[in-house]
Design a protein around this motif. Structure first.
Motif: not given
Length: 561
Positions: A519-543
């Protein structure tokens, strides 16, 4: 006393008539010894060794010095002087010669024979220049004189380097055994003669600088080795460095005296002892050495095996015997003689091997419970003796961890050497000798270069961090199918887990994390799969870290629906 600072920058141009000294290995560590001298546009290298990996460097075979600082000036290298034949002084030579095969290698007879055999495995035919104690040789802008020193391998040499900037004495690895088995003592008369000439910079072995007194003589080990052979009821298995000719000689003599036959086990042991025997450094009684196959048919109380693995190396023969991964099956009544010192950092691995061998019923004799090894390095008393004989104008401790370098520096100062003329340097720190004064002037690149299988320099600290994470924390692969139009999950994500303890519902809360991130990526206009993968890996790691205090390697794969 000068020492490195984090703010050190690239050194200035070397002043005319000055001598530059840069340790690319062996300063702040035990191993990887390599020192580069620069004078009047010419380079001289003393030693080029390897460092063996520790537990936090999984998958690495050996660690090389970083040749980056001299790579574009290899044509200026006059020679590589090899002080002796140990791996931490010659093991990096094949990799240096890959970059310029015709660099002359200068060393003693045994040292050159050992490196020549090693280079055969790399299909390199070297340019060799044999020298002995007392010889002088002009190598580019450097006049080198070679002096005998004793160590835990025959034919060790110190090197005196003369240039217009002054006289440098580099001890290599040495001690002052007054009763060496080969009757070749360290040339203190030569040291004194150089002192009369005036030693401007003294590079001296620091390994035993913290050890008081004098290093025990090699011959004093005879009674302990004799006792092992006298009392052992069955086989004797001796582990030693594959280059420790003196220790192997003592074992061969004891075996012959007690009517035992001997077999060498391990490629490096067979190779090195073959070279030492052919050149006359190892005296082997007729008929003493037999093949392993022949030895296995003999009565156990007539058999002695000599192998590698005294440092707990996983693939060495003794470690494999301890883990039951070797055709030699250690059993009740066997005696294991570990005739080597402990290299710092190997304590846990050696303890594991000792425990494994003991489990199978063997009696393990080692430095901790018997006098079966002495060091090959000068203790504090010997170092002070050298300082008092040589009275150098400047001192640069080499070959040691930080505590060893510091202890050696303190010894130098205690003999009256000006603290401002004692230089403690780390790998890559530049020391310039100008107008008789040595001081730190900067720093060059000198990182770890990892040899990983057939790859040199391919593995990085980032790769090693991932390997440690995989080993300690596990890996979680997240497969997320995302609607390209809405940026939301098109289906429930899959979690593929290895090495991370979990229940079927463990990762259910992570789905909400994924949804919020998308949802945060969509709000910021981020749709590139590679960028999404980096964001998801970072957030899941923190969780994961918050929820479980665990940090597995997170690999996220985003697929457009």
């Amino acid at each position: 006393m000068s020492h490195p600072h984090p703010e050190l920058q690239k050194p200035p141009k070397l002043p005319k008539g000055g001598l530059r000294v840069v340790g690319l290995g062996g300063l702040g560590e035990i191993g990887r010894n390599m020192t580069v001298f620069e004078y009047d546009g010419s380079l001289l290298i003393v030693d080029c060794g390897v460092l063996f990996p520790e537990e936090h460097q999984p998958g690495v075979d050996v660690i090389l010095p970083d040749f980056g600082w001299i790579r574009d000036r290899l044509d200026k290298v006059a020679a590589v002087v090899l002080t002796h034949g140990h791996e931490d002084h010659i093991g990096g030579v094949p990799y240096l010669l890959r970059e310029r095969p015709d660099i002359p290698l200068v060393g003693s007879r045994l040292t050159l024979a050992l490196i020549k055999e090693k280079l055969k495995e790399h299909r390199i035919v070297p340019v060799l220049q044999e020298v002995k104690e007392g010889d002088r040789s002009q190598l580019g802008g450097f006049e080198c004189e070679f002096l005998a020193v004793n160590h835990s391998i025959p034919d060790g040499l110190a090197v005196a380097i003369r240039t217009g900037a002054g006289l440098v004495l580099h001890t290599g690895d040495f001690k002052m055994d007054q009763f060496p088995l080969d009757r070749r003592i360290t040339d203190l008369r030569g040291f004194a003669r150089l002192a009369d000439e005036g030693v401007d910079l003294f590079l001296v072995d620091s390994t035993n600088a913290e050890v008081p007194g004098f290093t025990t003589a090699e011959r004093d080990l005879g009674p302990a080795i004799e006792k092992v052979f006298r009392d052992a009821p069955r086989r004797i298995i001796v582990s030693s460095f594959a280059s420790h000719v003196h220790r192997i000689q003592q074992v061969l003599d004891a075996a012959a005296a007690h009517g035992r036959k001997v077999a060498f086990v391990g490629r490096s042991m067979v190779r090195n002892m073959g070279v030492a025997g052919d050149l006359g450094y190892l005296r082997v009684p007729e008929g003493l050495i037999v093949s392993l196959e022949h030895l296995e048919k003999m009565p156990a109380n007539k058999a002695t095996l000599i192998c590698t693995g005294s440092q707990g190396e996983p693939m060495a023969a003794l470690s494999r015997m301890a883990s039951r991964d070797h055709k030699i099956r250690v059993g009740e009544g066997d005696t294991i003689l570990m005739a080597s010192s402990v290299i710092p950092g190997n304590e846990n691995a050696i303890s594991t091997v000792i425990n494994g061998l003991t489990r199978w019923g063997a009696n393990v004799v080692h430095k901790g419970n018997a006098k079966v090894h002495v060091s090959g390095h000068a203790s504090a008393g010997e170092l002070v003796y050298c300082y008092n004989i040589i009275a150098p104008a400047n001192v640069m401790p080499v070959h040691g961890e930080w505590r060893h370098l510091r202890a050696n520096a303190d010894l130098a100062i205690s003999t009256g050497i000006d603290p401002d003329h004692v230089v403690i340097a780390e790998d890559g720190v530049v020391v310039d000798l100008v107008n008789g004064h040595a001081k730190i002037t900067g720093k060059v690149q000198a990182g770890n270069i990892y040899v990983d299988a057939q790859t040199v320099g391919g593995a990085t600290e980032a790769h090693l961090k991932d390997r440690r994470t995989l080993a300690e924390e596990g890996v979680v692969t997240v497969l997320a199918i995302v609607d390209a139009d809405t940026g939301e999950l098109a289906d429930r994500p899959d979690f593929l887990v290895r090495g991370f303890a979990h229940e079927p519902t463990t990762f259910d809360p992570a789905i909400q994390v994924i949804e919020r991130t998308l949802a945060r990526a969509a709000a910021e206009g981020i749709g590139d799969p590679h960028q999404l993968e980096k964001m998801l890996s970072r957030d899941i790691g923190r969780w994961s870290h918050r929820a479980f205090r665990r940090s597995p390697l997170i690999i996220t794969v985003v697929i457009d629906a």
